[in-house]
Design a protein around this motif. Structure first.
Motif, PDB file in Angstrom:
ATOM      1  N   PRO A  91     -20.097 -21.565  35.071  1.00 55.44           N
ATOM      2  CA  PRO A  91     -19.620 -21.101  33.761  1.00 55.44           C
ATOM      3  C   PRO A  91     -20.621 -20.142  33.137  1.00 55.44           C
ATOM      4  O   PRO A  91     -21.837 -20.304  33.287  1.00 55.44           O
ATOM      5  N   LEU A  92     -20.104 -19.155  32.404  1.00 53.75           N
ATOM      6  CA  LEU A  92     -20.941 -18.064  31.925  1.00 53.75           C
ATOM      7  C   LEU A  92     -22.107 -18.555  31.074  1.00 53.75           C
ATOM      8  O   LEU A  92     -23.252 -18.117  31.275  1.00 53.75           O
ATOM      9  N   ALA A  93     -21.857 -19.426  30.125  1.00 54.10           N
ATOM     10  CA  ALA A  93     -22.934 -19.890  29.240  1.00 54.10           C
ATOM     11  C   ALA A  93     -24.017 -20.613  30.039  1.00 54.10           C
ATOM     12  O   ALA A  93     -25.220 -20.430  29.784  1.00 54.10           O
ATOM     13  N   GLU A  94     -23.624 -21.416  31.018  1.00 52.66           N
ATOM     14  CA  GLU A  94     -24.595 -22.106  31.861  1.00 52.66           C
ATOM     15  C   GLU A  94     -25.391 -21.109  32.701  1.00 52.66           C
ATOM     16  O   GLU A  94     -26.606 -21.254  32.894  1.00 52.66           O
ATOM     17  N   ALA A  95     -24.691 -20.108  33.206  1.00 55.20           N
ATOM     18  CA  ALA A  95     -25.358 -19.107  34.043  1.00 55.20           C
ATOM     19  C   ALA A  95     -26.386 -18.321  33.250  1.00 55.20           C
ATOM     20  O   ALA A  95     -27.476 -18.016  33.755  1.00 55.20           O
ATOM     21  N   GLU A 121     -28.075 -19.353  30.570  1.00 53.96           N
ATOM     22  CA  GLU A 121     -29.239 -20.216  30.330  1.00 53.96           C
ATOM     23  C   GLU A 121     -30.054 -20.399  31.601  1.00 53.96           C
ATOM     24  O   GLU A 121     -31.295 -20.404  31.563  1.00 53.96           O
ATOM     25  N   ALA A 122     -29.373 -20.532  32.726  1.00 49.51           N
ATOM     26  CA  ALA A 122     -30.097 -20.659  33.998  1.00 49.51           C
ATOM     27  C   ALA A 122     -30.892 -19.391  34.296  1.00 49.51           C
ATOM     28  O   ALA A 122     -32.022 -19.457  34.801  1.00 49.51           O
ATOM     29  N   HIS A 123     -30.315 -18.244  33.977  1.00 48.86           N
ATOM     30  CA  HIS A 123     -31.029 -16.992  34.230  1.00 48.86           C
ATOM     31  C   HIS A 123     -32.279 -16.892  33.359  1.00 48.86           C
ATOM     32  O   HIS A 123     -33.341 -16.471  33.846  1.00 48.86           O
ATOM     33  N   HIS A 124     -32.172 -17.268  32.101  1.00 46.75           N
ATOM     34  CA  HIS A 124     -33.358 -17.265  31.240  1.00 46.75           C
ATOM     35  C   HIS A 124     -34.427 -18.195  31.806  1.00 46.75           C
ATOM     36  O   HIS A 124     -35.629 -17.886  31.749  1.00 46.75           O
ATOM     37  N   ALA A 125     -34.005 -19.334  32.364  1.00 41.27           N
ATOM     38  CA  ALA A 125     -34.971 -20.252  32.974  1.00 41.27           C
ATOM     39  C   ALA A 125     -35.629 -19.628  34.199  1.00 41.27           C
ATOM     40  O   ALA A 125     -36.847 -19.766  34.407  1.00 41.27           O
ATOM     41  N   HIS A 126     -34.836 -18.926  35.011  1.00 40.12           N
ATOM     42  CA  HIS A 126     -35.414 -18.226  36.163  1.00 40.12           C
ATOM     43  C   HIS A 126     -36.454 -17.203  35.708  1.00 40.12           C
ATOM     44  O   HIS A 126     -37.529 -17.077  36.306  1.00 40.12           O
ATOM     45  N   ARG A 127     -36.125 -16.475  34.635  1.00 37.99           N
ATOM     46  CA  ARG A 127     -37.016 -15.426  34.170  1.00 37.99           C
ATOM     47  C   ARG A 127     -38.303 -15.974  33.556  1.00 37.99           C
ATOM     48  O   ARG A 127     -39.277 -15.232  33.385  1.00 37.99           O
ATOM     49  N   ALA A 128     -38.308 -17.283  33.244  1.00 33.03           N
ATOM     50  CA  ALA A 128     -39.506 -17.910  32.693  1.00 33.03           C
ATOM     51  C   ALA A 128     -40.278 -18.700  33.748  1.00 33.03           C
ATOM     52  O   ALA A 128     -41.355 -19.229  33.454  1.00 33.03           O
ATOM     53  N   ASP A 130     -40.562 -12.939  39.193  1.00 31.28           N
ATOM     54  CA  ASP A 130     -40.585 -11.579  39.745  1.00 31.28           C
ATOM     55  C   ASP A 130     -39.612 -11.393  40.902  1.00 31.28           C
ATOM     56  O   ASP A 130     -39.299 -10.258  41.279  1.00 31.28           O
ATOM     57  N   LEU A 131     -39.130 -12.496  41.485  1.00 31.01           N
ATOM     58  CA  LEU A 131     -38.132 -12.398  42.549  1.00 31.01           C
ATOM     59  C   LEU A 131     -36.763 -12.004  42.006  1.00 31.01           C
ATOM     60  O   LEU A 131     -35.939 -11.440  42.718  1.00 31.01           O
ATOM     61  N   VAL A 132     -36.518 -12.297  40.727  1.00 26.70           N
ATOM     62  CA  VAL A 132     -35.177 -12.245  40.146  1.00 26.70           C
ATOM     63  C   VAL A 132     -34.918 -10.881  39.516  1.00 26.70           C
ATOM     64  O   VAL A 132     -35.727 -10.372  38.739  1.00 26.70           O
ATOM     65  N   GLY A 133     -33.767 -10.302  39.844  1.00 26.42           N
ATOM     66  CA  GLY A 133     -33.386  -9.011  39.293  1.00 26.42           C
ATOM     67  C   GLY A 133     -32.425  -9.150  38.134  1.00 26.42           C
ATOM     68  O   GLY A 133     -32.586  -9.981  37.242  1.00 26.42           O
ATOM     69  N   GLN A 134     -31.370  -8.360  38.146  1.00 26.19           N
ATOM     70  CA  GLN A 134     -30.416  -8.298  37.044  1.00 26.19           C
ATOM     71  C   GLN A 134     -29.515  -9.536  37.000  1.00 26.19           C
ATOM     72  O   GLN A 134     -29.295 -10.197  38.015  1.00 26.19           O
ATOM     73  N   PHE A 135     -28.969  -9.786  35.825  1.00 25.08           N
ATOM     74  CA  PHE A 135     -27.888 -10.758  35.669  1.00 25.08           C
ATOM     75  C   PHE A 135     -26.585  -9.994  35.839  1.00 25.08           C
ATOM     76  O   PHE A 135     -26.282  -9.082  35.068  1.00 25.08           O
ATOM     77  N   GLY A 140     -27.040  -9.135  45.729  1.00 27.58           N
ATOM     78  CA  GLY A 140     -26.501 -10.105  44.793  1.00 27.58           C
ATOM     79  C   GLY A 140     -26.314 -11.451  45.459  1.00 27.58           C
ATOM     80  O   GLY A 140     -25.810 -11.538  46.584  1.00 27.58           O
ATOM     81  N   SER A 141     -26.726 -12.507  44.767  1.00 26.06           N
ATOM     82  CA  SER A 141     -26.589 -13.863  45.298  1.00 26.06           C
ATOM     83  C   SER A 141     -26.190 -14.805  44.175  1.00 26.06           C
ATOM     84  O   SER A 141     -26.755 -14.752  43.086  1.00 26.06           O
ATOM     85  N   CYS A 142     -25.215 -15.690  44.438  1.00 23.97           N
ATOM     86  CA  CYS A 142     -24.838 -16.663  43.419  1.00 23.97           C
ATOM     87  C   CYS A 142     -25.854 -17.791  43.338  1.00 23.97           C
ATOM     88  O   CYS A 142     -25.745 -18.659  42.473  1.00 23.97           O
ATOM     89  N   SER A 143     -26.848 -17.777  44.224  1.00 23.26           N
ATOM     90  CA  SER A 143     -27.932 -18.761  44.187  1.00 23.26           C
ATOM     91  C   SER A 143     -29.269 -18.034  44.183  1.00 23.26           C
ATOM     92  O   SER A 143     -29.489 -17.139  44.997  1.00 23.26           O
ATOM     93  N   ILE A 144     -30.145 -18.435  43.282  1.00 21.19           N
ATOM     94  CA  ILE A 144     -31.540 -17.990  43.332  1.00 21.19           C
ATOM     95  C   ILE A 144     -32.358 -18.987  44.158  1.00 21.19           C
ATOM     96  O   ILE A 144     -33.292 -18.609  44.870  1.00 21.19           O
ATOM     97  N   ALA A 145     -31.974 -20.254  44.089  1.00 20.33           N
ATOM     98  CA  ALA A 145     -32.739 -21.306  44.750  1.00 20.33           C
ATOM     99  C   ALA A 145     -32.771 -21.141  46.262  1.00 20.33           C
ATOM    100  O   ALA A 145     -33.805 -21.370  46.897  1.00 20.33           O
ATOM    101  N   GLU A 146     -31.640 -20.751  46.862  1.00 21.72           N
ATOM    102  CA  GLU A 146     -31.578 -20.691  48.325  1.00 21.72           C
ATOM    103  C   GLU A 146     -32.486 -19.612  48.914  1.00 21.72           C
ATOM    104  O   GLU A 146     -33.272 -19.904  49.827  1.00 21.72           O
TER     105      GLU A 146
END
Length: 294
Positions: A29-33, A35-42, A47-52, A266-272
């Motif tokens: 869901p967009l709102a969850e995604a 918040e998850a992106h902000h967590a990745h960026r923190a 530095d691995l993570v690009g655009q949302f 583009g990947s729907c997972s950052i963790a993998e």
């Protein structure tokens, strides 16, 4: 006690993974995604993570979630071709808290490029999706005449969405021959070529792409046309140790230069992808074990 040294993401992997969490098969869901992106960026691996990445149909929903205190770098994936580019980017450009970082669209390359030139600020790159068929050379020629980049689909939710090695190799060699930057999308969650045990789909590995790119660029530097079958062989290598060793050599030999060509996937997972890079010894974990998990 001194704080642990922050982990360093090598230049070869900096902003390599665009966050496509709301797209299939992730479908967060967009709102969850957001918040998850902000967590990745923190996180330590920021530095691995690009655009949302957001689809053009969801830009208004994203604007409603925007927070000027936490700016979000957005890549808009436009549905509807060239005619839809203007409205899609306008919402992002006019919303405080959203920063337009890129745009992606499929359609006639000349039409898409014209729309980009009309609607994108000078510093924002556009990606034009290229089909895996006989139109590819002409499409790459059209994009290479511009400041924009090519995009190629490397997977999806059905078997036919995964191009054969020769098709992807032809795309890579075509981009290298034209000195055309590119990005990839779909099916690249993992670092190394493998067959998914559930679906049976044969996935390309993003490290295989990097090593194949190194071969193509070496041919080009030597004044030789890129050899498609050699590039395809690198794409098909499924031994993680071999791919990791080749990637280590790529990283040592001017990793940032390779990334100027392969801008992101583009990947729907950052963790993998992160977990694979750690497991292969290509990214070191931080000293604090609490920081390990995305």
């Amino acid at each position: 006690m001194n704080p642990p040294e922050p982990a360093v993401i090598p230049p070869l992997f900096t902003e390599l993974v665009d966050d496509a969490a709301i797209f299939p098969p992730g479908n967060l869901p967009l709102a969850e995604a957001v918040e998850a992106h902000h967590a990745h960026r923190a996180a330590w691996y920021a530095d691995l993570v690009g655009q949302f990445l957001v689809g053009s149909a969801r830009t208004a929903d994203l604007a409603a979630l925007a927070d000027p205190e936490r700016p979000l770098r957005v890549g808009v994936v436009v549905a509807g071709g060239a005619a839809a580019v203007g409205d899609a980017v306008r919402i992002v450009l006019e919303t405080p808290g959203l920063v337009l970082a890129g745009v992606e669209a499929a359609g006639d390359p000349a039409d898409i490029v014209r729309a980009y030139h009309e609607h994108l600020p000078e510093g924002v790159p556009g990606a034009v999706e290229v089909a895996a068929d006989e139109s590819m050379p002409d499409a790459l020629d059209a994009i290479a005449e511009t400041r924009h980049r090519a995009k190629f689909r490397t997977g999806g939710t059905v078997a036919d969405a995964f191009p054969e090695d020769g098709r992807l190799a032809a795309f890579l060699s075509g981009c290298v021959a034209r000195e055309l930057p590119f990005k990839l999308t779909a099916g690249l969650h993992n670092a190394v070529r493998h067959t998914d045990p559930v679906t049976g789909f044969r996935h390309h590995g993003f490290l295989n792409v990097l090593t194949a790119l190194r071969i193509a660029q070496a041919d080009q530097a030597a004044g030789l046309p890129p050899v498609v079958h050699s590039i395809a062989a690198a794409l098909g290598e499924a031994d993680p140790a071999v791919v990791a060793e080749r990637t280590g050599r790529t990283a040592a030999a001017h990793g940032a230069e390779y990334r100027a060509a392969f801008t992101a996937f583009g990947s729907c997972s950052i963790a993998e992808p992160l977990a694979d890079l750690v497991a292969l010894g290509l990214i070191a974990l931080p000293a604090d074990p609490k920081e390990h998990t995305p």
